[in-house]
Scaffold this motif. Sequence first.
Motif, PDB file in Angstrom:
ATOM      1  N   ALA A  26     -26.196 -37.549 -48.249  1.00 19.52           N
ATOM      2  CA  ALA A  26     -25.349 -38.745 -48.219  1.00 19.52           C
ATOM      3  C   ALA A  26     -25.231 -39.291 -46.794  1.00 19.52           C
ATOM      4  N   LEU A  27     -25.084 -38.391 -45.820  1.00 16.37           N
ATOM      5  CA  LEU A  27     -24.999 -38.818 -44.422  1.00 16.37           C
ATOM      6  C   LEU A  27     -26.294 -39.491 -43.977  1.00 16.37           C
ATOM      7  N   PHE A  28     -27.436 -38.914 -44.351  1.00 16.78           N
ATOM      8  CA  PHE A  28     -28.711 -39.508 -43.976  1.00 16.78           C
ATOM      9  C   PHE A  28     -28.882 -40.892 -44.617  1.00 16.78           C
ATOM     10  N   SER A  29     -28.569 -41.001 -45.909  1.00 14.27           N
ATOM     11  CA  SER A  29     -28.728 -42.271 -46.616  1.00 14.27           C
ATOM     12  C   SER A  29     -27.825 -43.348 -46.033  1.00 14.27           C
ATOM     13  N   GLY A  30     -26.555 -43.001 -45.834  1.00 14.12           N
ATOM     14  CA  GLY A  30     -25.613 -43.969 -45.282  1.00 14.12           C
ATOM     15  C   GLY A  30     -25.966 -44.374 -43.862  1.00 14.12           C
ATOM     16  N   SER A  31     -26.408 -43.403 -43.069  1.00 17.64           N
ATOM     17  CA  SER A  31     -26.766 -43.686 -41.671  1.00 17.64           C
ATOM     18  C   SER A  31     -27.963 -44.621 -41.588  1.00 17.64           C
ATOM     19  N   GLU A  32     -28.950 -44.399 -42.449  1.00  7.56           N
ATOM     20  CA  GLU A  32     -30.127 -45.277 -42.448  1.00  7.56           C
ATOM     21  C   GLU A  32     -29.733 -46.718 -42.733  1.00  7.56           C
ATOM     22  N   THR A  33     -28.905 -46.909 -43.757  1.00  5.80           N
ATOM     23  CA  THR A  33     -28.470 -48.259 -44.114  1.00  5.80           C
ATOM     24  C   THR A  33     -27.618 -48.871 -43.011  1.00  5.80           C
ATOM     25  N   ALA A  34     -26.689 -48.078 -42.456  1.00  5.86           N
ATOM     26  CA  ALA A  34     -25.795 -48.597 -41.429  1.00  5.86           C
ATOM     27  C   ALA A  34     -26.553 -49.017 -40.172  1.00  5.86           C
ATOM     28  N   ALA A  57     -26.115 -46.056 -30.983  1.00  2.00           N
ATOM     29  CA  ALA A  57     -26.720 -46.762 -32.118  1.00  2.00           C
ATOM     30  C   ALA A  57     -27.729 -47.795 -31.637  1.00  2.00           C
ATOM     31  N   LEU A  58     -27.413 -48.521 -30.578  1.00  2.12           N
ATOM     32  CA  LEU A  58     -28.350 -49.497 -30.018  1.00  2.12           C
ATOM     33  C   LEU A  58     -29.617 -48.820 -29.530  1.00  2.12           C
ATOM     34  N   LYS A  59     -29.443 -47.684 -28.849  1.00  2.00           N
ATOM     35  CA  LYS A  59     -30.589 -46.961 -28.323  1.00  2.00           C
ATOM     36  C   LYS A  59     -31.482 -46.450 -29.450  1.00  2.00           C
ATOM     37  N   LEU A  60     -30.869 -45.981 -30.537  1.00  2.00           N
ATOM     38  CA  LEU A  60     -31.633 -45.457 -31.666  1.00  2.00           C
ATOM     39  C   LEU A  60     -32.477 -46.548 -32.319  1.00  2.00           C
ATOM     40  N   THR A  61     -31.920 -47.767 -32.431  1.00  2.00           N
ATOM     41  CA  THR A  61     -32.637 -48.844 -33.129  1.00  2.00           C
ATOM     42  C   THR A  61     -33.755 -49.442 -32.284  1.00  2.00           C
ATOM     43  N   GLU A  62     -33.887 -49.043 -31.027  1.00  2.00           N
ATOM     44  CA  GLU A  62     -34.971 -49.558 -30.188  1.00  2.00           C
ATOM     45  C   GLU A  62     -36.332 -49.072 -30.681  1.00  2.00           C
ATOM     46  N   ASP A  63     -36.359 -47.878 -31.265  1.00  2.00           N
ATOM     47  CA  ASP A  63     -37.617 -47.359 -31.840  1.00  2.00           C
ATOM     48  C   ASP A  63     -37.365 -47.132 -33.329  1.00  2.00           C
ATOM     49  N   SER A  64     -37.523 -48.193 -34.101  1.00  2.00           N
ATOM     50  CA  SER A  64     -37.186 -48.130 -35.526  1.00  2.00           C
ATOM     51  C   SER A  64     -38.085 -47.160 -36.283  1.00  2.00           C
ATOM     52  N   GLU A  65     -39.347 -47.047 -35.886  1.00  2.00           N
ATOM     53  CA  GLU A  65     -40.273 -46.144 -36.584  1.00  2.00           C
ATOM     54  C   GLU A  65     -39.827 -44.693 -36.436  1.00  2.00           C
ATOM     55  N   ARG A  66     -39.452 -44.322 -35.229  1.00  2.00           N
ATOM     56  CA  ARG A  66     -38.994 -42.949 -35.000  1.00  2.00           C
ATOM     57  C   ARG A  66     -37.681 -42.687 -35.720  1.00  2.00           C
ATOM     58  N   LEU A  67     -36.779 -43.673 -35.693  1.00  2.00           N
ATOM     59  CA  LEU A  67     -35.478 -43.530 -36.349  1.00  2.00           C
ATOM     60  C   LEU A  67     -35.642 -43.337 -37.853  1.00  2.00           C
ATOM     61  N   ILE A  68     -36.369 -44.246 -38.493  1.00  2.00           N
ATOM     62  CA  ILE A  68     -36.541 -44.174 -39.947  1.00  2.00           C
ATOM     63  C   ILE A  68     -37.279 -42.903 -40.340  1.00  2.00           C
ATOM     64  N   GLY A  69     -38.298 -42.529 -39.551  1.00  2.00           N
ATOM     65  CA  GLY A  69     -39.051 -41.310 -39.858  1.00  2.00           C
ATOM     66  C   GLY A  69     -38.182 -40.072 -39.820  1.00  2.00           C
ATOM     67  N   GLY A  74     -35.330 -35.831 -42.798  1.00  2.00           N
ATOM     68  CA  GLY A  74     -34.135 -35.028 -43.036  1.00  2.00           C
ATOM     69  C   GLY A  74     -33.585 -35.220 -44.430  1.00  2.00           C
ATOM     70  N   ASN A  75     -33.592 -36.465 -44.902  1.00  2.00           N
ATOM     71  CA  ASN A  75     -33.064 -36.768 -46.225  1.00  2.00           C
ATOM     72  C   ASN A  75     -33.896 -36.114 -47.317  1.00  2.00           C
ATOM     73  N   ASN A  76     -35.209 -36.184 -47.180  1.00  2.00           N
ATOM     74  CA  ASN A  76     -36.077 -35.577 -48.194  1.00  2.00           C
ATOM     75  C   ASN A  76     -35.975 -34.054 -48.192  1.00  2.00           C
ATOM     76  N   THR A 143     -34.154 -33.344 -32.803  1.00  2.00           N
ATOM     77  CA  THR A 143     -34.576 -32.114 -33.482  1.00  2.00           C
ATOM     78  C   THR A 143     -35.860 -32.334 -34.282  1.00  2.00           C
ATOM     79  N   MET A 144     -35.939 -33.488 -34.925  1.00  2.00           N
ATOM     80  CA  MET A 144     -37.081 -33.786 -35.788  1.00  2.00           C
ATOM     81  C   MET A 144     -38.269 -34.369 -35.025  1.00  2.00           C
TER      82      MET A 144
END
Length: 437
Positions: A26-34, A57-69, A74-76, A143-144
């Motif tokens: 749930a945390l992974f799913s919500g975080s991805e959407t947020a 959050a701004l820093k994380l969204t700078e590399d969207s491919e790494r963030l989503i991956g 983790g979610n899977n 970590t990932m």
Amino acid sequence: MDTGTAFDAAFWVTASAIFLLLICSALFSGSETALTAASRGKLRSMSDDGSRGAGLALKLTEDSERLIGSILLGNNIANILATSLATALFTRTLGESGVAAATLVMTVLVLVFAEVLPKTYAISNSEKAATLAAPLISLVVRTMAPPVAVVRIIVRGVLGLVGVPVDPTRNVLSIREEIVGTLTLGHSEGVFEKEDRDRLLGALDLGDRTVEEIMRHRSSIEMIDADTPAPDVVAQALQSPHTRLPVYKDDPENIIGVIHAKDLLRAVHDRIEGGDAGLLEFDIMSVARKPYFVPETTTLDDQMRQFLKRHTHFALVVDEYGDLQGLITLEDILEEIVGEITDEFDTGADHMIVKTGDGKYLVDGAMTIRDLNRARDWTLPDEAANTIAGFVIHEAQMIPRVGQVFIFHGFRFEVMARENNRITRLKISPVGAASRG
């Protein structure tokens, strides 16, 4: 199976593990959407106000491919592990029928509590959820990193084979696209008035448009011949609706100065005050200012800055060969933001679009497509031509005769007037579903 044996310590440990894994999912799913739905502008404002989570959050969204991956990995892992434990638990309790029961129960639990519920909350409170989730997701991303790097290589390799480029630095949604989308949506929902939307979009577009698109064409420029007697120059300046008039020598292409009406009248006044009432010997070039030339490819944003920097409002536009193409003023640029600016010297003839009794529109051929779109909220393309007359000629691949009718892009165009090879008047009306007027 004995109930005491079925619900022993191992059962409760496994059930607790499944519960914790669902929370992680749930945390992974919500975080991805947020993190993908949050406004970067709002996050930046929160970060400037001291929010560490917003900065992360701004820093994380700078590399969207790494963030989503990282989030998907983790979610899977959480979902697959939870499902495997549930299958083992139900099989131990119910026997072979436990597989079907585990599939049904986990589908409901994952769908409701690990997907729909957290995503719904994240959409409703995207900036707050992104700020809260950022520290945890930042840890997950670090970590990932090794397995995600391998996944990225595989993904890029596969996409490369089919010719799809990948830009990992591209934001999920750029700031400009976000603003444009918000304004368009706000207008469609009644939050923004059309005029407010047009002003804001006009300001955003200044960097994408050039002076060539809005300049007054050289055929419409009022000029002064340097050899004209001074009294005639004064009369022309008084009769003209324009404050600044270019001065040419021998050939209208040879601009040698620009006369400001106030400079001219001040000089005339000084001669009269000095007791010299004659103007025949007055040299108009003595009050002419040096002409300011700009390339036709200059963006409106850059040109406005130059106007403000040089403390001038008037420039002559030339092409790559230095030939005169037209003129542009600061007012022309401001009109792209606020709309048409009129004063006491503008006449009714300046109104370039008039609605007729049959619901159609009489449009001046020199009216720009952009201005017509803004006035009527239409979407005629303006890539191939700047004016509506140029648009019709381009689409028709000919110079139409008076009375000819064409239908392009869902609109009906009737040529009402023409001078030489120039279309001066058109009657335009939307056709069928294209109607917005």
